[in-house]
Design a protein around this motif. Structure first.
Motif, PDB file in Angstrom:
ATOM      1  N   VAL A  43       5.051  -9.983   0.165  1.00 16.23           N
ATOM      2  CA  VAL A  43       5.694  -8.670   0.270  1.00 16.23           C
ATOM      3  C   VAL A  43       6.748  -8.523  -0.825  1.00 16.23           C
ATOM      4  N   LEU A  44       6.760  -7.341  -1.449  1.00 16.58           N
ATOM      5  CA  LEU A  44       7.810  -7.003  -2.412  1.00 16.58           C
ATOM      6  C   LEU A  44       8.628  -5.851  -1.846  1.00 16.58           C
ATOM      7  N   THR A  70       8.853  -1.475   1.458  1.00 16.05           N
ATOM      8  CA  THR A  70       8.114  -2.697   1.135  1.00 16.05           C
ATOM      9  C   THR A  70       6.635  -2.400   0.956  1.00 16.05           C
ATOM     10  N   ILE A  71       6.034  -3.183   0.088  1.00 20.26           N
ATOM     11  CA  ILE A  71       4.586  -3.185  -0.088  1.00 20.26           C
ATOM     12  C   ILE A  71       4.157  -4.642  -0.119  1.00 20.26           C
ATOM     13  N   GLY A  72       3.167  -4.945   0.676  1.00 22.95           N
ATOM     14  CA  GLY A  72       2.647  -6.299   0.707  1.00 22.95           C
ATOM     15  C   GLY A  72       1.143  -6.312   0.533  1.00 22.95           C
ATOM     16  N   TYR A  79      -3.057  -2.878   1.076  1.00 26.18           N
ATOM     17  CA  TYR A  79      -1.607  -3.020   1.158  1.00 26.18           C
ATOM     18  C   TYR A  79      -1.106  -2.848   2.589  1.00 26.18           C
ATOM     19  N   ALA A  80       0.032  -3.434   2.845  1.00 25.17           N
ATOM     20  CA  ALA A  80       0.809  -3.168   4.055  1.00 25.17           C
ATOM     21  C   ALA A  80       2.060  -2.438   3.567  1.00 25.17           C
ATOM     22  N   VAL A 125       0.773  -3.788  -7.862  1.00 24.51           N
ATOM     23  CA  VAL A 125       1.619  -3.411  -6.728  1.00 24.51           C
ATOM     24  C   VAL A 125       2.861  -2.668  -7.219  1.00 24.51           C
ATOM     25  N   THR A 126       3.479  -3.141  -8.277  1.00 19.63           N
ATOM     26  CA  THR A 126       4.671  -2.497  -8.823  1.00 19.63           C
ATOM     27  C   THR A 126       4.352  -1.083  -9.317  1.00 19.63           C
TER      28      THR A 126
END
Length: 132
Positions: A122-123, A107-109, A94-95, A45-46
């Motif tokens: 979520v980050l 944000t990405i979740g 992802y969201a 995700v990062t």
């Protein structure tokens, strides 16, 4: 007549000891494996956030814009115009935030990612793609 029988094999106690040892090893290995999986998801995700932020920054620089809309297909992971010139695909499921700004966060979740152990999936990232 006397039969010569052999009594080779394991006793029930020996088999139970082996089962207990295997259970203890599994009890130690499963949490470690889950931690590795979680760290791997978070790294993915990062990395995707950095790619997306970099694409948005490049787009905004080239087009003298302060924001850019993000169109993302969560099934295939594809990014649509206008960012598809800079990044075509990221991870699936992802969201995402619907737009990225030059000085704003996004944000990405992902439903399989629990970033802090309390169920949060979520980050939040800076405009440069750094975890906030």
């Amino acid at each position: 007549m006397h039969k010569n029988t052999s009594k080779k094999g394991f006793t029930l106690v020996e088999i139970m000891i082996v089962v207990v040892i295997i259970g203890l090893l599994a009890a130690m290995a499963i949490p470690a494996f889950q931690k590795v999986r979680q760290d791997s998801r978070e790294s993915a995700v990062t990395n995707d956030a950095r790619q997306l932020a970099s694409a948005a920054q490049q787009y905004m620089l080239e087009n003298n814009a302060t924001t850019v809309a993000v169109t993302y297909n969560s099934t295939t992971g594809t990014i649509a115009a206008p960012l598809d010139v800079y990044v075509r695909k990221i991870g699936t499921g992802y969201a995402l935030s619907s737009s990225l700004g030059i000085d704003s966060t996004f944000t990405i979740g992902h439903p399989q990612m629990d970033t802090d152990g309390n169920g949060s999936t979520v980050l939040t990232f800076t405009a440069e793609g750094q975890v906030e």
